[in-house]
Design an enzyme around this catalytic site. Structure first.
Site, PDB file in Angstrom:
ATOM      1  N   ARG A  39       0.834  -1.217   0.000  1.00  0.00           N
ATOM      2  CA  ARG A  39       0.000   0.000   0.000  1.00  0.00           C
ATOM      3  C   ARG A  39       0.862   1.258   0.000  1.00  0.00           C
ATOM      4  NH1 ARG A  39      -3.521   2.988   4.019  1.00  0.00           N
ATOM      5  NH2 ARG A  39      -5.386   3.665   2.904  1.00  0.00           N
ATOM      6  N   ILE A  41      -6.916   7.973  -0.791  1.00  0.00           N
ATOM      7  CA  ILE A  41      -6.889   6.517  -0.906  1.00  0.00           C
ATOM      8  C   ILE A  41      -7.822   6.040   0.203  1.00  0.00           C
ATOM      9  CG2 ILE A  41      -4.741   6.416   0.488  1.00  0.00           C
ATOM     10  CD1 ILE A  41      -4.037   3.793  -0.945  1.00  0.00           C
ATOM     11  N   SER A  42      -8.771   5.180  -0.136  1.00  0.00           N
ATOM     12  CA  SER A  42      -9.791   4.770   0.840  1.00  0.00           C
ATOM     13  C   SER A  42      -9.161   4.034   2.020  1.00  0.00           C
ATOM     14  CB  SER A  42     -10.808   3.846   0.174  1.00  0.00           C
ATOM     15  OG  SER A  42     -11.469   4.497  -0.871  1.00  0.00           O
ATOM     16  N   GLN A  43      -9.878   4.062   3.131  1.00  0.00           N
ATOM     17  CA  GLN A  43      -9.470   3.308   4.328  1.00  0.00           C
ATOM     18  C   GLN A  43      -9.392   1.808   3.970  1.00  0.00           C
ATOM     19  OE1 GLN A  43     -12.564   3.167   7.223  1.00  0.00           O
ATOM     20  NE2 GLN A  43     -11.216   2.575   8.900  1.00  0.00           N
ATOM     21  N   PRO A  44      -8.348   1.117   4.398  1.00  0.00           N
ATOM     22  CA  PRO A  44      -8.238  -0.319   4.084  1.00  0.00           C
ATOM     23  C   PRO A  44      -9.496  -1.113   4.449  1.00  0.00           C
ATOM     24  CG  PRO A  44      -6.179   0.442   5.000  1.00  0.00           C
ATOM     25  CD  PRO A  44      -7.135   1.603   5.088  1.00  0.00           C
TER      26      PRO A  44
END
Ligand code: SAH
Length: 209
Positions: A33, A59-62
């Site tokens: 990531r 970038i979206s939260q995992p």
């Protein structure tokens, strides 16, 4: 550099939060990531948070990436439309799990960066396009799955039309503080819609006009 332990801690957190799809967890454990964010943020890449990328996007939260992937892939789905490539992280999580992805991004620089990064990461089953993903992508329809990473006030009819029978849409709807992740299944007898949970996504950008 990040240790295996840092990455494993993230995977443990995702498990605790209800992610049960082992393929998704395995892919997220191995995917770098930190390569998807600016070097200055790389040390935070394995925290379970959204992070800024360029052009006012994130970038979206995992957890959200894992939840959306797990929800979309409740059964095998070959042909996927992804709306909002961003840095390409969600695309890279999905790619090993389906045959083909058409990934559309409205901001041309992000579109190019993601395309180049995924090429470097040896991902070969994605067609990257610059444009308005909420208009769908007739040329590649029908889709078995559609996933959006930007929030829209409603579900565009084009997406419903381009969804195969048996297909599923996972997307946030609403605006600002009132957003919910929804699932729409297209069945022989019509559409079935469910709400998953409250979420917070960046707003949908208008088309190219
Ligand atoms: N998928 C990314 C999250 C990207 S954030 C991840 O893995 O983290 C949402 C993205 O949607 C942004 O890059 C934004 O530019 C893009 N976007 C917004 N409106 C769009 C539209 N109408 N069509 C395609 N992409 C759009």
């Amino acid at each position: 550099m990040t240790s295996d332990r840092t990455r494993r801690r993230l995977i443990d957190q995702l498990r605790e939060m209800g992610i049960v799809n082992e393929s998704v967890l395995r892919i997220m454990q191995s995917l770098p990531r930190h390569a998807f964010v600016d070097e200055a943020l790389a040390s935070r890449a394995y925290e379970n948070t959204a992070l800024p990328i360029n052009h006012g996007q994130t970038i979206s939260q995992p957890y959200i990436v894992a939840l959306m992937t797990q929800t979309l892939l409740n059964k095998p789905r070959a042909n996927i439309l992804e709306i909002g490539t961003g840095c390409g992280y969600q695309t890279a999580v999905l790619a090993p799990l389906c045959e083909k992805i058409v990934s559309v991004e409205r901001i041309v620089k992000l579109h190019r960066q993601a395309r180049d990064l995924l090429y470097d990461l040896a991902v070969r089953n994605v067609v990257f396009r610059h444009g308005d993903g909420f208009a769908g992508f007739e040329e590649f329809a029908p889709f078995d799955g559609i996933l959006a990473a930007a929030v829209s006030e409603d579900v565009p009819p084009e997406l419903i039309e381009q969804l195969a029978v048996g297909g599923r849409i996972v997307m946030p709807v609403g605006r600002d503080d009132h957003q919910v992740l929804i699932v729409i299944d297209k069945t022989e007898s019509g559409l079935v819609q469910k709400e998953i949970e409250a979420v917070r996504f960046v707003p949908r950008l208008a088309g190219l006009g």
